[in-house]
Design a protein around this motif. Structure first.
Motif, PDB file in Angstrom:
ATOM      1  N   GLU A 182     -39.088-138.399 -78.700  1.00  0.00           N
ATOM      2  CA  GLU A 182     -39.387-136.966 -78.763  1.00  0.00           C
ATOM      3  C   GLU A 182     -40.279-136.552 -77.601  1.00  0.00           C
ATOM      4  OE1 GLU A 182     -41.401-136.030 -82.401  1.00  0.00           O
ATOM      5  OE2 GLU A 182     -39.728-136.725 -83.661  1.00  0.00           O
ATOM      6  N   ILE A 183     -40.128-135.292 -77.202  1.00  0.00           N
ATOM      7  CA  ILE A 183     -41.078-134.632 -76.313  1.00  0.00           C
ATOM      8  C   ILE A 183     -41.458-133.344 -77.030  1.00  0.00           C
ATOM      9  CG2 ILE A 183     -41.487-133.559 -74.074  1.00  0.00           C
ATOM     10  CD1 ILE A 183     -39.297-135.357 -72.907  1.00  0.00           C
ATOM     11  N   ASN A 184     -42.731-133.178 -77.331  1.00  0.00           N
ATOM     12  CA  ASN A 184     -43.212-131.992 -78.037  1.00  0.00           C
ATOM     13  C   ASN A 184     -43.948-131.103 -77.048  1.00  0.00           C
ATOM     14  OD1 ASN A 184     -42.471-132.536 -80.933  1.00  0.00           O
ATOM     15  ND2 ASN A 184     -43.463-134.451 -80.342  1.00  0.00           N
ATOM     16  N   SER A 237     -42.147-127.197 -68.572  1.00  0.00           N
ATOM     17  CA  SER A 237     -42.022-128.465 -69.286  1.00  0.00           C
ATOM     18  C   SER A 237     -40.759-128.489 -70.149  1.00  0.00           C
ATOM     19  CB  SER A 237     -43.268-128.714 -70.136  1.00  0.00           C
ATOM     20  OG  SER A 237     -43.332-130.065 -70.519  1.00  0.00           O
ATOM     21  N   ILE A 238     -40.421-127.354 -70.725  1.00  0.00           N
ATOM     22  CA  ILE A 238     -39.170-127.263 -71.496  1.00  0.00           C
ATOM     23  C   ILE A 238     -37.985-127.548 -70.573  1.00  0.00           C
ATOM     24  CG2 ILE A 238     -37.636-125.602 -72.645  1.00  0.00           C
ATOM     25  CD1 ILE A 238     -40.208-124.415 -73.939  1.00  0.00           C
ATOM     26  N   LYS A 239     -38.050-127.012 -69.364  1.00  0.00           N
ATOM     27  CA  LYS A 239     -36.982-127.257 -68.376  1.00  0.00           C
ATOM     28  C   LYS A 239     -36.862-128.751 -68.063  1.00  0.00           C
ATOM     29  CE  LYS A 239     -35.843-125.533 -63.787  1.00  0.00           C
ATOM     30  NZ  LYS A 239     -36.283-124.618 -62.742  1.00  0.00           N
ATOM     31  N   VAL A 240     -37.989-129.433 -67.942  1.00  0.00           N
ATOM     32  CA  VAL A 240     -37.985-130.886 -67.691  1.00  0.00           C
ATOM     33  C   VAL A 240     -37.259-131.603 -68.830  1.00  0.00           C
ATOM     34  CG1 VAL A 240     -39.451-132.962 -67.635  1.00  0.00           C
ATOM     35  CG2 VAL A 240     -40.038-130.981 -66.234  1.00  0.00           C
ATOM     36  N   ALA A 294     -33.647-133.591 -68.587  1.00  0.00           N
ATOM     37  CA  ALA A 294     -33.608-135.023 -68.913  1.00  0.00           C
ATOM     38  C   ALA A 294     -32.677-135.310 -70.093  1.00  0.00           C
ATOM     39  CB  ALA A 294     -35.012-135.542 -69.191  1.00  0.00           C
ATOM     40  N   GLY A 295     -32.009-134.287 -70.605  1.00  0.00           N
ATOM     41  CA  GLY A 295     -31.038-134.493 -71.682  1.00  0.00           C
ATOM     42  C   GLY A 295     -31.601-134.456 -73.083  1.00  0.00           C
ATOM     43  N   TYR A 296     -32.823-133.960 -73.235  1.00  0.00           N
ATOM     44  CA  TYR A 296     -33.419-133.835 -74.558  1.00  0.00           C
ATOM     45  C   TYR A 296     -32.926-132.530 -75.195  1.00  0.00           C
ATOM     46  CZ  TYR A 296     -36.523-137.816 -73.978  1.00  0.00           C
ATOM     47  OH  TYR A 296     -37.008-139.085 -73.827  1.00  0.00           O
ATOM     48  N   CYS A 304     -40.014-129.205 -80.577  1.00  0.00           N
ATOM     49  CA  CYS A 304     -39.675-130.626 -80.532  1.00  0.00           C
ATOM     50  C   CYS A 304     -38.316-130.794 -79.849  1.00  0.00           C
ATOM     51  CB  CYS A 304     -39.629-131.193 -81.948  1.00  0.00           C
ATOM     52  SG  CYS A 304     -39.209-132.944 -81.987  1.00  0.00           S
ATOM     53  N   TYR A 305     -38.295-131.599 -78.784  1.00  0.00           N
ATOM     54  CA  TYR A 305     -37.067-131.958 -78.072  1.00  0.00           C
ATOM     55  C   TYR A 305     -36.827-133.445 -78.307  1.00  0.00           C
ATOM     56  CZ  TYR A 305     -36.972-127.425 -75.891  1.00  0.00           C
ATOM     57  OH  TYR A 305     -36.891-126.074 -75.698  1.00  0.00           O
ATOM     58  N   VAL A 306     -35.576-133.802 -78.555  1.00  0.00           N
ATOM     59  CA  VAL A 306     -35.246-135.164 -78.967  1.00  0.00           C
ATOM     60  C   VAL A 306     -34.081-135.718 -78.148  1.00  0.00           C
ATOM     61  CG1 VAL A 306     -34.388-136.559 -80.900  1.00  0.00           C
ATOM     62  CG2 VAL A 306     -36.016-134.728 -81.315  1.00  0.00           C
ATOM     63  N   LYS A 307     -34.177-137.017 -77.878  1.00  0.00           N
ATOM     64  CA  LYS A 307     -33.048-137.748 -77.299  1.00  0.00           C
ATOM     65  C   LYS A 307     -32.869-138.998 -78.139  1.00  0.00           C
ATOM     66  CE  LYS A 307     -31.063-138.810 -72.842  1.00  0.00           C
ATOM     67  NZ  LYS A 307     -31.291-138.756 -71.387  1.00  0.00           N
ATOM     68  N   GLU A 308     -31.627-139.302 -78.462  1.00  0.00           N
ATOM     69  CA  GLU A 308     -31.339-140.468 -79.298  1.00  0.00           C
ATOM     70  C   GLU A 308     -30.506-141.481 -78.546  1.00  0.00           C
ATOM     71  OE1 GLU A 308     -29.572-138.793 -82.821  1.00  0.00           O
ATOM     72  OE2 GLU A 308     -31.538-138.412 -83.708  1.00  0.00           O
TER      73      GLU A 308
END
Length: 194
Positions: free
Chosen positions: A145-147, A155-158, A162-164, A185-189
């Motif tokens: 996660e990236i919160n 930061s949201i753009k980052v 990055a595919g989150y 909350c942005y997530v990558k699995e």
């Protein structure tokens, strides 16, 4: 003890490596130069009733020792972001994969900061991609996660580059700039972990 500490990740002119005591002068200089740039997004320590000095941040040396201990124990991987080219080696930020958990969760979260002089040049996204690969390929994590505060558009753009993927709102999630702040909350699995 983690077999993955210390870690050194390199991709092109970017290198991620643990901070060392001898990096103190450079780190303090970059942080000082970027104080106003970072203050709206910096984690702060809440005042806890009954705890003495609960809101006092550690010294640089204490921070480095804490990061080493957490890295050796496989709980958190905090790395300086260095740009290395013909002109030399520049400390341009820091990135951390913290809250590493194994078992049924197999997850972590990533946080970062970048020197304003190096913002909007793809370095932060590159560092997030490097640390995400490490988490998925070396630690076999399932979810990272990236919160991010909703107001932090760069930061949201980052995270998105990055595919989150945006997962939802976390009300009053982290203590930032002196108050409990909402975060997206942005997530990558990692779908390789079954």
């Amino acid at each position: 003890m983690s077999e993955h500490w210390p870690i050194f990740l390199t991709d092109g002119e970017l290198q991620l490596r643990p901070l060392r005591i001898r990096d103190r002068r450079r780190w303090l200089h970059v942080r000082s130069e970027n104080k106003d740039w970072l203050s709206d997004w910096e984690a702060t320590l809440p005042k806890v009733p009954g705890e003495k000095n609960s809101s006092q941040l550690p010294s640089f040396s204490e921070m480095v020792r804490w990061h080493r201990r957490e890295g050796r124990n496989g709980r958190s991987y905090s790395l300086a972001i260095w740009q290395i080219n013909e002109q030399g080696r520049n400390l341009i930020g820091q990135i951390t994969m913290g809250g590493v958990s194994y078992g049924a969760m197999r997850g972590a979260h990533i946080g970062y900061w970048i020197d304003r002089a190096y913002a909007n040049r793809g370095f932060t996204t590159q560092a997030v991609n490097m640390l995400t690969r490490f988490g998925f390929e070396e630690l076999a994590l399932h979810r990272i996660e990236i919160n991010i505060r909703p107001e932090n558009a760069p930061s949201i753009k980052v995270a998105e580059k990055a595919g989150y993927i945006f997962e939802g709102l976390r009300p009053r999630y982290l203590h930032i700039d002196g108050k409990w702040r909402d975060h997206h909350c942005y997530v990558k699995e990692n779908f390789q972990v079954i």
